[in-house]
Motif scaffolding. Structure first.
Motif, PDB file in Angstrom:
ATOM      1  N   ALA A 251       0.826  -1.211   0.000  1.00 45.91           N
ATOM      2  CA  ALA A 251       0.000   0.000   0.000  1.00 45.91           C
ATOM      3  C   ALA A 251       0.860   1.262   0.000  1.00 45.91           C
ATOM      4  O   ALA A 251       0.500   2.264  -0.620  1.00 45.91           O
ATOM      5  N   ALA A 252       1.999   1.209   0.678  1.00 51.57           N
ATOM      6  CA  ALA A 252       2.849   2.388   0.807  1.00 51.57           C
ATOM      7  C   ALA A 252       3.509   2.790  -0.510  1.00 51.57           C
ATOM      8  O   ALA A 252       3.930   3.939  -0.666  1.00 51.57           O
ATOM      9  N   THR A 253       3.597   1.870  -1.466  1.00 53.41           N
ATOM     10  CA  THR A 253       4.269   2.179  -2.726  1.00 53.41           C
ATOM     11  C   THR A 253       3.383   2.956  -3.687  1.00 53.41           C
ATOM     12  O   THR A 253       3.890   3.612  -4.602  1.00 53.41           O
ATOM     13  N   GLY A 254       2.068   2.839  -3.545  1.00 52.04           N
ATOM     14  CA  GLY A 254       1.152   3.492  -4.461  1.00 52.04           C
ATOM     15  C   GLY A 254       1.064   2.835  -5.826  1.00 52.04           C
ATOM     16  O   GLY A 254       0.431   3.367  -6.741  1.00 52.04           O
ATOM     17  N   ARG A 255       1.672   1.655  -5.962  1.00 54.38           N
ATOM     18  CA  ARG A 255       1.709   0.973  -7.269  1.00 54.38           C
ATOM     19  C   ARG A 255       0.713  -0.180  -7.351  1.00 54.38           C
ATOM     20  O   ARG A 255       0.602  -0.814  -8.402  1.00 54.38           O
ATOM     21  N   TRP A 256      -0.005  -0.429  -6.244  1.00 57.17           N
ATOM     22  CA  TRP A 256      -0.854  -1.609  -6.191  1.00 57.17           C
ATOM     23  C   TRP A 256      -2.298  -1.250  -5.849  1.00 57.17           C
ATOM     24  O   TRP A 256      -2.555  -0.315  -5.095  1.00 57.17           O
ATOM     25  N   SER A 257      -3.216  -2.014  -6.410  1.00 57.02           N
ATOM     26  CA  SER A 257      -4.635  -1.882  -6.075  1.00 57.02           C
ATOM     27  C   SER A 257      -5.147  -3.222  -5.559  1.00 57.02           C
ATOM     28  O   SER A 257      -4.458  -4.244  -5.662  1.00 57.02           O
ATOM     29  N   ASP A 258      -6.342  -3.220  -5.009  1.00 58.86           N
ATOM     30  CA  ASP A 258      -6.981  -4.450  -4.513  1.00 58.86           C
ATOM     31  C   ASP A 258      -6.069  -5.209  -3.542  1.00 58.86           C
ATOM     32  O   ASP A 258      -5.994  -6.442  -3.581  1.00 58.86           O
ATOM     33  N   VAL A 259      -5.377  -4.476  -2.682  1.00 63.67           N
ATOM     34  CA  VAL A 259      -4.494  -5.120  -1.702  1.00 63.67           C
ATOM     35  C   VAL A 259      -5.363  -5.775  -0.636  1.00 63.67           C
ATOM     36  O   VAL A 259      -6.152  -5.118   0.046  1.00 63.67           O
ATOM     37  N   ARG A 260      -5.233  -7.087  -0.497  1.00 63.25           N
ATOM     38  CA  ARG A 260      -6.049  -7.839   0.458  1.00 63.25           C
ATOM     39  C   ARG A 260      -5.186  -8.832   1.211  1.00 63.25           C
ATOM     40  O   ARG A 260      -4.218  -9.366   0.667  1.00 63.25           O
TER      41      ARG A 260
END
Length: 278
Positions: A251-260
């Protein structure tokens, strides 16, 4: 001759006293191994000969000293595949089958799957077995573990490479559909809390990862982002205490979505998944 029931009862008591987590199971598995049969067929055995009892006793002594069961039998079972394991390779755990199952659900014929830190090759072999049309690639740095992976992945069609996951597969950058990884994730100061079977017998390269246990996951977040195509997915295992911190790395990188984050069968946080932002 010794009655089977007596042999098993004595063995289970011995392993229980040694602190083995599953004494009855392990006692039965070892006896089946000595007799060349399966645990399910043990009830068909009435008595165990003296030479087999001696062999059994030697294996029990090693298991009581907390040598991994799979090192004694030479075999680990993972989903629908059988793996050869022994000294020098991380023994795959049942919990990791959930991560492999997730990868299998997201793979399809023609998709490209990369397994980083493959160890014994468990995840890669399971994906190749259950999604035969997928193009599966795997990498392992440790020489001993690589040798076991090479043995396990022979004939599967998996592209196995020897190298550092942090720099692997430059030829696949931006083209991968699914990345999986069971990285090292134990903090260095958690040494004493690790079960002797892992601490004393699994490669430390596969276990420990910096002061907070997240160093390899930070590297993974970057490497997976480079390997995946936009919209591709990443899944990786972590410690049960990292149910918030591991997803937080992504989440901290801003490069990912739908982090579960996902629970294992015991209800403990076990693996994180995410999608590379488009």
């Amino acid at each position: 001759m010794t009655r089977r029931r007596d042999a098993l009862a004595g063995a289970a008591a011995r392993l229980r006293e040694a602190g083995v987590a599953s004494p009855e199971h392990d006692a039965a598995e070892l006896l089946a191994h000595v007799l060349g049969t399966t645990r399910g067929n043990l009830p068909l055995v009435d008595e165990v000969s003296g030479d087999r009892v001696a062999e059994y006793d030697a294996l029990l002594a090693r298991r009581a000293a907390r040598e991994p069961l799979q090192h004694l039998t030479g075999v680990a079972y993972f989903r629908h595949v059988e793996l050869s394991v022994g000294p020098g390779v991380f023994v795959p755990r049942p919990e990791t089958e959930l991560l492999a199952g997730w990868a299998i659900e997201h793979a399809s014929e023609g998709s490209r799957v990369v397994d980083l830190c493959t160890g014994s090759g468990a995840i890669a072999k399971a994906v190749a077995d259950e999604v035969p049309g997928a193009h599966v690639h795997a990498v392992e740095l440790d020489e001993s573990a690589y040798a076991w992976a090479e043995r396990n992945l022979a004939g599967t069609g998996v592209d196995l490479r020897h190298g550092d996951f942090a720099a692997a597969f430059d030829d696949l950058l931006g083209t991968v559909d699914v990345v999986t990884c069971n990285p090292p994730y134990i903090p260095l100061d958690a040494w004493e809390s690790v079960a002797p079977e892992a601490r004393d017998h699994d490669p430390h390269l596969a276990l420990f990862s910096g002061a907070d246990g997240l160093d390899a996951i930070r590297v993974l977040a970057d490497r997976a982002a480079r390997l995946l195509r936009p919209g591709g997915v990443l899944g990786f295992e972590h410690a049960d205490a990292q149910g918030e911190s591991a997803p937080g790395v992504l989440a901290a990188t801003g490069r990912w979505s739908d982090v579960r984050d996902h629970l294992d069968l015991a209800g403990r946080p076990r693996f994180t998944t995410a999608r590379l932002a488009r």
